[in-house]
Scaffold this motif. Structure first.
Motif, PDB file in Angstrom:
ATOM      1  N   SER A 129       0.819  -1.211   0.000  1.00  0.00           N
ATOM      2  CA  SER A 129       0.000   0.000   0.000  1.00  0.00           C
ATOM      3  C   SER A 129       0.853   1.263   0.000  1.00  0.00           C
ATOM      4  CB  SER A 129      -0.932   0.009   1.219  1.00  0.00           C
ATOM      5  OG  SER A 129      -0.186  -0.070   2.428  1.00  0.00           O
ATOM      6  N   TYR A 130       2.046   1.190   0.580  1.00  0.00           N
ATOM      7  CA  TYR A 130       2.939   2.348   0.588  1.00  0.00           C
ATOM      8  C   TYR A 130       3.332   2.728  -0.843  1.00  0.00           C
ATOM      9  CZ  TYR A 130       3.624   1.954   5.660  1.00  0.00           C
ATOM     10  OH  TYR A 130       3.432   1.924   7.018  1.00  0.00           O
TER      11      TYR A 130
ATOM     12  N   GLU B 196       1.608   2.032  -3.503  1.00  0.00           N
ATOM     13  CA  GLU B 196       0.413   2.523  -4.192  1.00  0.00           C
ATOM     14  C   GLU B 196       0.166   3.989  -3.875  1.00  0.00           C
ATOM     15  OE1 GLU B 196      -2.591  -0.133  -2.871  1.00  0.00           O
ATOM     16  OE2 GLU B 196      -1.908  -1.809  -4.121  1.00  0.00           O
ATOM     17  N   VAL B 197       0.393   4.370  -2.625  1.00  0.00           N
ATOM     18  CA  VAL B 197       0.241   5.781  -2.249  1.00  0.00           C
ATOM     19  C   VAL B 197       1.256   6.636  -2.999  1.00  0.00           C
ATOM     20  CG1 VAL B 197       0.480   7.432  -0.360  1.00  0.00           C
ATOM     21  CG2 VAL B 197      -0.752   5.281   0.002  1.00  0.00           C
ATOM     22  N   ALA B 198       2.480   6.120  -3.106  1.00  0.00           N
ATOM     23  CA  ALA B 198       3.515   6.860  -3.831  1.00  0.00           C
ATOM     24  C   ALA B 198       3.142   7.037  -5.294  1.00  0.00           C
ATOM     25  CB  ALA B 198       4.852   6.129  -3.714  1.00  0.00           C
ATOM     26  N   ASP B 199       2.522   6.003  -5.892  1.00  0.00           N
ATOM     27  CA  ASP B 199       2.093   6.117  -7.286  1.00  0.00           C
ATOM     28  C   ASP B 199       0.963   7.134  -7.436  1.00  0.00           C
ATOM     29  OD1 ASP B 199       3.906   4.235  -8.137  1.00  0.00           O
ATOM     30  OD2 ASP B 199       2.505   2.542  -7.948  1.00  0.00           O
ATOM     31  N   VAL B 200       0.055   7.150  -6.465  1.00  0.00           N
ATOM     32  CA  VAL B 200      -1.059   8.095  -6.526  1.00  0.00           C
ATOM     33  C   VAL B 200      -0.551   9.536  -6.507  1.00  0.00           C
ATOM     34  CG1 VAL B 200      -3.059   8.991  -5.273  1.00  0.00           C
ATOM     35  CG2 VAL B 200      -2.745   6.510  -5.542  1.00  0.00           C
ATOM     36  N   TYR B 201       0.409   9.802  -5.625  1.00  0.00           N
ATOM     37  CA  TYR B 201       0.956  11.155  -5.504  1.00  0.00           C
ATOM     38  C   TYR B 201       2.109  11.410  -6.461  1.00  0.00           C
ATOM     39  CZ  TYR B 201      -1.843  11.915  -1.325  1.00  0.00           C
ATOM     40  OH  TYR B 201      -2.891  12.086  -0.446  1.00  0.00           O
TER      41      TYR B 201
ATOM     42  N   PHE C   5      10.457   9.288  -2.532  1.00  0.00           N
ATOM     43  CA  PHE C   5       9.870   8.073  -1.983  1.00  0.00           C
ATOM     44  C   PHE C   5      10.839   7.392  -1.005  1.00  0.00           C
ATOM     45  CE2 PHE C   5       9.584   3.424  -2.235  1.00  0.00           C
ATOM     46  CZ  PHE C   5       8.309   3.238  -1.720  1.00  0.00           C
TER      47      PHE C   5
ATOM     48  N   ILE D  64       9.403   7.767   2.624  1.00  0.00           N
ATOM     49  CA  ILE D  64       8.595   6.581   2.901  1.00  0.00           C
ATOM     50  C   ILE D  64       9.450   5.344   3.164  1.00  0.00           C
ATOM     51  CG2 ILE D  64       6.859   4.996   1.959  1.00  0.00           C
ATOM     52  CD1 ILE D  64       5.658   7.320   0.433  1.00  0.00           C
TER      53      ILE D  64
END
Length: 253
Positions: free
Chosen positions: A151-152, A154-159, A166, A170
Motif C-alpha cells: 500500500s505504501y 500505491e500511495v507513492a504512485d497516486v501522488y 519516496f 517513505i
C-alpha cells in the motif's frame, strides 16, 4: 520497593563478578604458571599504569578512529546499495548473486590479499572494516525495504512521488527498525575484525598492543587489551540497543 528495583538493576553484575572470583581463585591456586595466568589485581594495576602513561589511550584512539571511518564508509555504502537492490529489479538480478556470495566470505580470510594490495597502512585497515560493515547493513536495508507493505507503493504512485522523495520520505522511515539492527550488528562485527586485523598487521591499536605484549610475555598487558576490547564491544552494542529502544518505544505499547 526501591531496594528491590535497585537489586534487579544490578543483576547484570552477577556473571562478571562470578567470573572475576573464579579467575582470582584459579590464579591463586597455582593451577597455571603465574606468568601465564596473572591475577585480576595485577591486571588492574597494569591498567592503571597504562592509563597513566597514556599508552592505552593512544592505542584505543587509533583503533576507534579506524573503526569510525571504516564503519561510516561501509555502512553508508551498504545502506545505499541495499535500498537500491530492493527497489530495482535489474540491480537485484545482476548484483544479488554476487552480493550473497561475497558476504559469505569472512573478512579475516581476505586479510592476506588486502595486505598484498594495500600494504599494512591505514588504508588497508579502513577497507577491511568497511567491507565488514557493508554487508550486514546492505542485507538489512534490502530486506527491510522489501518488507514494506504494498500500500505504501500505491500511495507513492497516486501522488506521483519521485524515487528520491519516496526513498527519503517513505522507504527509509518504514524500514528503519531492521536497518538500525543491521547497523548494530555491523558495528560489533567491524570492531571484532578490526582488532583481529591489528593483531596480524598493524603498528598501533589495541590489537597491536596485545600482540606485542604477547611476544614480550607481558600477559598482564595482554589481559588489559582483551578486557578493554570486550568492554568497548559491549558498550557499542549496548548503545545501539538503547537507541533501538528509544526510537521504537512506541512499538511495545
Amino acid at each position: 520497593m526501591r531496594i528491590h528495583r535497585l537489586l534487579s538493576s544490578l543483576t547484570w553484575l552477577i556473571s562478571p563478578v562470578a567470573l572475576l572470583l573464579l579467575w582470582a581463585a584459579v590464579a591463586e591456586a597455582g593451577i597455571f604458571p603465574r606468568n601465564l595466568l596473572v591475577p585480576p589485581v595485577q591486571v588492574w594495576q597494569t591498567f592503571g599504569q597504562l592509563s597513566a602513561s597514556g599508552e592505552l589511550l593512544e592505542h584505543l584512539l587509533n583503533s576507534l578512529s579506524r573503526l569510525g571511518l571504516g564503519f561510516g564508509i561501509g555502512s553508508l555504502c551498504g545502506l545505499l546499495f541495499g535500498v537500491l537492490m530492493a527497489l530495482s529489479k535489474n540491480v537485484e538480478i545482476y548484483c544479488a548473486p554476487l552480493f550473497h556470495t561475497l558476504r559469505q566470505i569472512p573478512s579475516i580470510a581476505l586479510i592476506p590479499m588486502f595486505v598484498l594490495l594495500f600494504g599494512i597502512d591505514e588504508t588497508f585497515k579502513i577497507i577491511i572494516v568497511a567491507k565488514t560493515a557493508f554487508f550486514p547493513v546492505a542485507l538489512a536495508a534490502s530486506e527491510g525495504v522489501k518488507a514494506i507493505p504494498r500500500s505504501y507503493f500505491e500511495v507513492a504512485d497516486v501522488y506521483r512521488l519521485r524515487w528520491p522523495t519516496f526513498v527519503r520520505e517513505i522507504a527509509l522511515p518504514a524500514a528503519t527498525p531492521p536497518i538500525i539492527t543491521g547497523f548494530r550488528i555491523s558495528l560489533t562485527r567491524a570492531w571484532v575484525v578490526l582488532v583481529a586485523t591489528e593483531l596480524l598487521a598493524a603498528d598501533s591499536g589495541l590489537g597491536q598492543m596485545i600482540e606485542m605484549s604477547r611476544q614480550m610475555l607481558r600477559i598482564d598487558v595482554v589481559m588489559v587489551g582483551i578486557v578493554v576490547t570486550g568492554v568497548i564491544g559491549f558498550a557499542l552494542d549496548f548503545s545501539f540497543r538503547q537507541l533501538e529502544q528509544r526510537l521504537f518505544r512506541w512499538q511495545t505499547r
